[in-house]
Scaffold this motif. Sequence first.
Motif, short mmCIF file in Angstrom:
data_model
loop_
_atom_site.label_atom_id
_atom_site.label_comp_id
_atom_site.label_asym_id
_atom_site.label_seq_id
_atom_site.Cartn_x
_atom_site.Cartn_y
_atom_site.Cartn_z
N GLN A 138 0.80 -1.22 0.00
CA GLN A 138 0.00 0.00 0.00
C GLN A 138 0.84 1.28 0.00
O GLN A 138 0.32 2.36 -0.28
CB GLN A 138 -0.91 0.02 1.25
N VAL A 139 2.13 1.18 0.31
CA VAL A 139 2.99 2.36 0.46
C VAL A 139 4.08 2.36 -0.61
O VAL A 139 5.03 1.57 -0.53
CB VAL A 139 3.62 2.41 1.86
N PRO A 140 3.98 3.21 -1.63
CA PRO A 140 4.98 3.22 -2.72
C PRO A 140 6.25 3.98 -2.34
O PRO A 140 6.47 5.11 -2.77
CB PRO A 140 4.22 3.91 -3.86
N GLU A 173 14.20 11.54 -2.67
CA GLU A 173 14.36 11.62 -4.12
C GLU A 173 13.23 10.88 -4.83
O GLU A 173 12.66 11.36 -5.82
CB GLU A 173 15.71 11.02 -4.55
N ASN A 174 12.91 9.67 -4.33
CA ASN A 174 11.88 8.87 -4.99
C ASN A 174 10.49 9.37 -4.70
O ASN A 174 9.58 9.23 -5.54
CB ASN A 174 12.05 7.41 -4.56
N ILE A 175 10.28 9.98 -3.54
CA ILE A 175 9.00 10.64 -3.28
C ILE A 175 8.82 11.80 -4.25
O ILE A 175 7.72 12.05 -4.75
CB ILE A 175 8.94 11.14 -1.82
N GLY A 176 9.92 12.49 -4.55
CA GLY A 176 9.89 13.57 -5.54
C GLY A 176 9.49 13.06 -6.92
O GLY A 176 8.73 13.73 -7.65
N VAL A 177 9.98 11.89 -7.30
CA VAL A 177 9.60 11.29 -8.59
C VAL A 177 8.09 11.03 -8.61
O VAL A 177 7.42 11.30 -9.61
CB VAL A 177 10.38 9.97 -8.83
N LEU A 178 7.54 10.51 -7.52
CA LEU A 178 6.10 10.27 -7.45
C LEU A 178 5.32 11.55 -7.63
O LEU A 178 4.32 11.60 -8.36
CB LEU A 178 5.74 9.64 -6.10
N ILE A 229 7.64 0.65 -8.13
CA ILE A 229 8.63 0.64 -7.06
C ILE A 229 9.27 -0.74 -6.96
O ILE A 229 10.50 -0.88 -6.81
CB ILE A 229 7.99 1.03 -5.72
N ALA A 230 8.45 -1.78 -7.03
CA ALA A 230 8.97 -3.14 -6.98
C ALA A 230 9.89 -3.43 -8.17
O ALA A 230 10.92 -4.09 -8.02
CB ALA A 230 7.82 -4.14 -6.95
N GLY A 231 9.51 -2.90 -9.34
CA GLY A 231 10.37 -3.07 -10.52
C GLY A 231 11.74 -2.44 -10.33
O GLY A 231 12.76 -3.01 -10.71
N ALA A 232 11.75 -1.25 -9.72
CA ALA A 232 13.03 -0.57 -9.43
C ALA A 232 13.85 -1.40 -8.45
O ALA A 232 15.08 -1.49 -8.56
CB ALA A 232 12.77 0.82 -8.86
N ALA A 233 13.17 -1.99 -7.46
CA ALA A 233 13.87 -2.82 -6.47
C ALA A 233 14.49 -4.06 -7.10
O ALA A 233 15.64 -4.42 -6.80
CB ALA A 233 12.89 -3.23 -5.36
N VAL A 234 13.76 -4.68 -8.00
CA VAL A 234 14.28 -5.86 -8.70
C VAL A 234 15.47 -5.46 -9.58
O VAL A 234 16.50 -6.15 -9.62
CB VAL A 234 13.17 -6.52 -9.55
#
Length: 437
Positions: free
Chosen positions: A64-66, A297-302, A313-318
């Motif tokens: 639930q939390v990106p 930084e990633n919150i800024g992208v969102l 987000i999961a794709g970036a993690a992988v």
Amino acid sequence: MNRPILDVNEKPNLGQLITLSLQHLFAMFGATILVPYLVGLSPAIALISSGVGTLAFLMITKWQVPAYLGSSFAFIVPIIGAKTIGGPGGAMIGSFMAGLVYGIVALVIKKAGHRWIMNLLPPIVVGPVIMVIGLSMAGTAVGMAMNTMKGPEHYSMVHFSAALVTLVATIIFSVYMRGTLSIIPILAGIVIGYVYSLAVGLVDFSPVMKAKFFQWPDFIIPFVDYKIKVTLDLILLMVPVAVVTISEHIGHQLVLSKVVGRDYIKQPGLHRSMLGDGTATMISALIGGPPKTTYGENIGVLAITKVYSVYVIAGAAVAATIFGFIGTITALISTIPTAVMGGVSILLFGIIASSGLRMLVDSKIDFGSNRNLVISSVILVIGIGGAFIQVTDGFQIQGMALAAILGVILNLILPGREAAIDDMFEASIEDHKVNTF
């Protein structure tokens, strides 16, 4: 609020998934590899642990939390100190304990709510400690930039010029660029500084030529590479810093809630996101990576893209995890000159310090009050000055840890304390609109 392009649980198509995931990867890349670079850990493991840690966070928060988790700058000085005490194993033990603190706090929040922690950590304590985090590394950043880490006789104008080019490029991307480019100033600065360093002969490509495409990183595994020995000095070196990063975590969740249009403090709950953050740090410690934190930084992208999908987000993690096993990428990172990292560090550590100051300003802290003046003054001088208490021959309470402890104690015992919880929330929101750790 405008409707998102992809909401939290909406699935992108394959092309969108690859493109948008790489965008998040690039946003966190520069800062995530800079931390292990500064403390002598493996950038490859930092990438792997950030990817695995982020996936663990997503699962614990029920998808639930990106939020993406990268290397925490708050722990740079404590990790260096922990390595001095107990080698790389000592740093990992200390990091694991810091993650464990998150778990304990998450449990207390689940039982007692979250407002108590804001009473314990008001802006007058957290702001100066954040300033200490940035300013305590100022000498390191300048030494790297001027190539004087091994002594003033090693000063090099060529190295310093590479640092200045990197610094200027990072500033330009931070101030003048718009859209996605404004989110990756650290990565952009490193790339431009690297190209300049290549032109002036500071880059040695031999590690890249020797590297294998697939390469198993040098994981640091407990009981295999080091013995578990928990000491009081490790606890007091690492745990107090977790107090500050917990405050940072709360601020990030407030900002993320505002961006996405959900109340993450209530659902899935601050205790879940706190546990996810701590779990990511413990996973990282078990394989040899630095502590983790949610990334501004990633919150800024969102906020800019309005793509909130947890699948991205999961794709970036992988992708980050895969990158950690590609030897060519790891070798290429190792060829980045120290001066380039020094140049970007000058700005980054300054931003961290300035964000602490901004917290004080946004919270309207009255420095006409002797109480506030005393607390901030003690924290700043003790932390930046490197004061320590020698308890035994092998045990010290020092620097940032001592400053944080004294700040909390002074806030609790000095008269005139106000439980300005709402002000703290607002301060966290404003503070974390700027990329900090």
